[in-house]
Design a protein around this motif. Sequence first.
Motif, PDB file in Angstrom:
ATOM      1  N   HIS A 497     -25.049 -14.586  15.097  1.00  0.00           N
ATOM      2  CA  HIS A 497     -23.832 -15.290  15.474  1.00  0.00           C
ATOM      3  C   HIS A 497     -22.624 -14.670  14.793  1.00  0.00           C
ATOM      4  CE1 HIS A 497     -21.592 -18.792  16.912  1.00  0.00           C
ATOM      5  NE2 HIS A 497     -20.971 -18.806  15.735  1.00  0.00           N
ATOM      6  N   ALA A 498     -21.489 -14.717  15.477  1.00  0.00           N
ATOM      7  CA  ALA A 498     -20.239 -14.241  14.872  1.00  0.00           C
ATOM      8  C   ALA A 498     -19.075 -15.064  15.394  1.00  0.00           C
ATOM      9  CB  ALA A 498     -20.015 -12.775  15.202  1.00  0.00           C
ATOM     10  N   SER A 499     -18.059 -15.189  14.573  1.00  0.00           N
ATOM     11  CA  SER A 499     -16.813 -15.829  15.008  1.00  0.00           C
ATOM     12  C   SER A 499     -15.658 -14.930  14.623  1.00  0.00           C
ATOM     13  CB  SER A 499     -16.569 -17.169  14.309  1.00  0.00           C
ATOM     14  OG  SER A 499     -17.715 -17.951  14.321  1.00  0.00           O
ATOM     15  N   VAL A 500     -14.631 -14.955  15.440  1.00  0.00           N
ATOM     16  CA  VAL A 500     -13.402 -14.239  15.101  1.00  0.00           C
ATOM     17  C   VAL A 500     -12.267 -15.251  15.123  1.00  0.00           C
ATOM     18  CG1 VAL A 500     -11.797 -12.430  15.808  1.00  0.00           C
ATOM     19  CG2 VAL A 500     -14.264 -12.081  16.065  1.00  0.00           C
ATOM     20  N   ARG A 501     -11.547 -15.320  14.018  1.00  0.00           N
ATOM     21  CA  ARG A 501     -10.443 -16.279  13.931  1.00  0.00           C
ATOM     22  C   ARG A 501      -9.136 -15.516  13.783  1.00  0.00           C
ATOM     23  NH1 ARG A 501     -14.179 -19.923  10.303  1.00  0.00           N
ATOM     24  NH2 ARG A 501     -13.051 -19.217   8.465  1.00  0.00           N
ATOM     25  N   MET A 502      -8.236 -15.710  14.739  1.00  0.00           N
ATOM     26  CA  MET A 502      -6.940 -15.031  14.720  1.00  0.00           C
ATOM     27  C   MET A 502      -5.963 -15.919  13.957  1.00  0.00           C
ATOM     28  SD  MET A 502      -7.610 -12.295  16.329  1.00  0.00           S
ATOM     29  CE  MET A 502      -5.948 -11.634  16.409  1.00  0.00           C
ATOM     30  N   LEU A 503      -5.483 -15.427  12.819  1.00  0.00           N
ATOM     31  CA  LEU A 503      -4.572 -16.235  12.015  1.00  0.00           C
ATOM     32  C   LEU A 503      -3.130 -16.019  12.483  1.00  0.00           C
ATOM     33  CD1 LEU A 503      -6.201 -15.728   8.506  1.00  0.00           C
ATOM     34  CD2 LEU A 503      -6.768 -17.368  10.296  1.00  0.00           C
TER      35      LEU A 503
END
Lengths: 831, 284
Positions: A497-503
């Motif tokens: 699993h992976a998540s990408v969070r754009m700040l």
Amino acid sequence: MTATQERPADAVEKEIGRDRRRKEDQRLITGRTRWTDNITLPGMLHLAMVRSPFAHAKIVSIDTSAAKQSTNVVDVLTGADLGESLGVNINAWPITPDQVTPNHSPMPSDRVAFAGEIVAVVVARTAAEARDAAELVDVEYDELPAALDLKRSAADEVLAHPDLGTNKSAYWVFDSGEAGTGGSVEDAIAKARTDGIVLEREYRQQRLIPAFMEPRSTVVDPTGEQITMWSATQIPHILRFALAATTGVPESKIRVIAPDVGGGFGGKLQTTPEEWITWAVARRLGKPAKYTETRSESLMAGHHGRDQWQRLTLAAEKDGTVTGFKVDLLADLGAYVSLVGGGVPVLGAFMFNSIYKFPAYRFAVQTVLTNKTWTDAYRGAGRPEATYAIERMMDELAAEVGVDPLEIREKNWIKHEEFPFTTVAGLEYDSGNYEAATARAKEMLGYDELRAEQRRRRESGDPVQLGIGVSTFTEMCGLAPSRVLGQLDYGAGGWEHASVRMLATGKVEVVTGTSAHGQGHETAFSQIVADRLGVAFEDVEVLHGDTQVAPKGMDTYGSRSLVVGGEAMVRAADKVIEKAKPIAAHLLEASVDDLEFSGGRFSVRGTDQGMAIGEVALATFAAHNLPDGVEASLDSDATFDPVAFNFPHGTHLCAMEVDTETGALKMRKYVCCDDIGNIINPLIVSGQVHGGLVQGIAQALWEEAVYDDSGTLVSGSFVDYLLPTAADTISFEIDHTTSPCTTNTLGTKGVGEAGTIASTPAVVNAVVDAVRHLGINDIQMPCTPERVWRAINGAGAGGSTEGAAMPHFESGGATGNQEQPGTSSTEGAGS
Amino acid sequence: MIPAAFDYVAPASVEDALAALAEHGDDAKIIAGGQSLLPVLRMRLNAPEMIIDLGRIESLRGVRDDGDAIVIGAMTPHAVVGSDPLVAEHASLITKAVEHLADAQIRHRGTFGGALAHADPAGDLGAPALVLGAEFVIQGAGGTRRVAADDFFVDLFETAIGEDEILTEVRIPKHTGWGAHYEKFVRVAHQWPIVAVAATVRVDGGAIAEARVGLTNMGSTPLRARGVEEALVGQPATEDAVRAAAARSTEGTNPPSDLNGDADYRRHLATVVTRRAVLAAAGG
Ligand SMILES: Cc1cc2nc3c(=O)[nH]c(=O)nc-3n(C[C@H](O)[C@H](O)[C@H](O)COP(=O)(O)OP(=O)(O)OC[C@H]3O[C@@H](n4cnc5c(N)ncnc54)[C@H](O)[C@@H]3O)c2cc1C
């Protein structure tokens, strides 16, 4: 937005393929970081374990009264005191439905099954006081006969667990005839006995100790909504699941953190009695508790690796064309079937045929319980054993046919134009080029010149002989397609699993379910995401190893993090781009179809209009002007389940000098050309290859866990368990050919285990090659000078290692101490 | 690996250290570099109540020239001994032995006197001290005595130093102009020798005029290979002559059997390693 963040496509230097220094190294190398043992919580208690000095014994009584009186001791607890709250240590991979699996209590109250097993735990205000009091716990044992020798244990001569009635845990078979993936191996052997070549050999995979740098350590804080466990583990997610499954605490009430972890090599792919005991004690006392093992405890009670006997039968035609391979293994589980335990040999089951076109193949393993430390994964897990067996046998076949070892391999390997190729074990190899890797390795070694030198030395009867060892390995890694794991009865899936969070500020947080413990994920994943999203390498923060931060994951082992976890990351990043697109189109007042994304910028085709992904992120954060019905978030998750394993391969060549007068070995040259598909970071890859090589070479030459005949670990310190240092190895020459993997986006293959898997047979083949003309066709690992010398002097391949450790640290008539494992007179010393 | 609790003093003079020893008797242990003692304490093989640290006693450190001998203070770290010009000039056998002793960290903490007092039969300094005819200067309440190397090593981990005494310095008769070599047979670099041979020879007119050969880890103490020494005298330093002499290196030995090799293998090694050590000593 600044110019650098806009990064026009043509000016962007690709991150993938760059020799980036590792982001994480400054804090790891300087130690200004969070190892589990650095964690100190208010009111924290410290644990010390009381361990059995006997391999097999009934616990008659445990007197804790003196220990309880000791300064600042809070409690002393036994298995009986803790009862059900202890939970159990599980086996997640029963390899057969009828596998015999002993109950594994973290702290048994009736009987111990290996030297080092925990029988009591002391809880004190300081670690030193806990240790002092542990000496005062008086345990009365009634010694039982111990099952120690693997072959004799397999014959049930002495039972490791008398109540089970047998030591035979599981018998697992793969037969190409039955599976329909090839012919019958018995037919092939029968035919070869009449008109071909049949080679029968037996090889020993000695017992090894993972010997990671950071000893295992666990802190449990029961004072919060979630009970938190920090642990020096490779597998925070599996650990959390196992705690929930065995201790009755809901999974949602458990948080597991693997902070910075100092190496594992499979040795921390485990759920341990020490973790379970720390958990139970902290919960019982309602206070944070910490346990950190000593190095002696680590060597004695952390799981061991390998420990197999391999009976091999290879059938071939007279010209050396292979026709069948039959593998019969005995695998020592030790006292319990650990988390993956019995499955380790099965991970090798599909690899003994390796890169060769065997028409018939059969693999069978009998796993066996003994009264030794339990075994489980160690770098390569199953595949080094397979590679060793087949690569040693190919050298034997070459000798039998009378041709160069590379020639016999070339005759039998899969040609590059034959990919994809379905093997006799039923796996589809997607890509590879054995010819190219071999050609390059030969050139690097100066193969022909060294062969000429070898001839000269033989002819002149030089006391120093030269051998050249070959290993044209492949392996399967990237664990693992969940469906395959299901077919093999493994207790979980193999997705990642992976998540990408754009700040809002244009920075990117990415979360991976893999759990680095020295590999360099933070750097490699940053490179991948930087390229994918067109952001700066420095702007990517990789988060992992905390179930609150990275709630889903399958952790790190089996060379899976890049090829499975990295692919999940790519897919999550691609989802971010997809989510950003309509927003960018809206802001640019263009149609989605007219947008293209490259170098971190959305641009409107045929115009100079565009905006950077960071700008889209800021606009999404503000949410002042989003298209109707679009959510105010670019953040994305992906779960990737691989469709196939991947198959790194390579040609490893080792030149070894053998001093025939003493048996001493001196490595002249080691070269390898590995094909691991596309490379994200060559520097990290070099590190993995170099370290892997040393570990594999160490199995060939130095490392062995030796027990005496009462079941005490004799090589119980680094004085006697010989780990090499930089002073013992040479500079390796490494290179790569590239056949991209076709089953993931980046075309990558795993590299974490390759060096270890490949190198062991290259080294032993070199040793044997140097002295083969003296009538020698095997030397048992580790190839100690004594074994080599005895082989030269006609005493065979060398039996078991015996004898005590060198007693460099004597007690000097000490004011005595309690009988402690690791300190009996037959033990070595440690630091 | 936490030692049991102990008290600690670091006296500034040998006299104070001796007084502390006298006061605490059996319960006390001297610490020099701690490289052998600390593992013992940490593994709780021993639990002395008092540790007397010699580290503050300046007079025990350093190497000095004393006429026909050089004198090495007991508390001189291996690394200092190994790089000392006096040692290199007059007792190069010791320089060579120190070069491969343990690893760099241990060479900076461990001491010359500590290693000899520890008397590990696998220790690298015993055989060189023995063959160079070292004299051990031992101080007790009653004063100072000198013990010859032949009498110093009593048994496994046992020397002539009494319970209430301290080794203060070691006098090494000068062997200026002698060739020397310490040949150490190991499996990994940071290991104690499986077998090692200390050889120092005086070559005169192409022949070996005098030879001293010592064996490490071939018995419970360092051993003089007197048979080899005798056989070498008058011989040319050739492969064949030295091989014949080296065959006598097993005389009077009683090597251990352990994980690194059985006694018979060690005996064989001794002959090969002796030959190599002597040839190297004679050649350079
Ligand atoms: C991993 C490791 C590898 C090593 N490898 C080698 C090797 O290859 N070769 C080798 O030769 N050595 C080796 N050593 C040992 C090293 O040389 C030690 O330094 C040496 O044995 C002890 O010296 P020390 O100054 O540390 O003494 P300490 O450990 O402080 O003391 C050792 C003993 O001697 C006593 N003692 C010390 N000084 C005196 C004194 N002045 N008077 C009376 N008694 C005294 C102490 O009471 C103690 O019993 C190794 C040690 C380690 C830990």
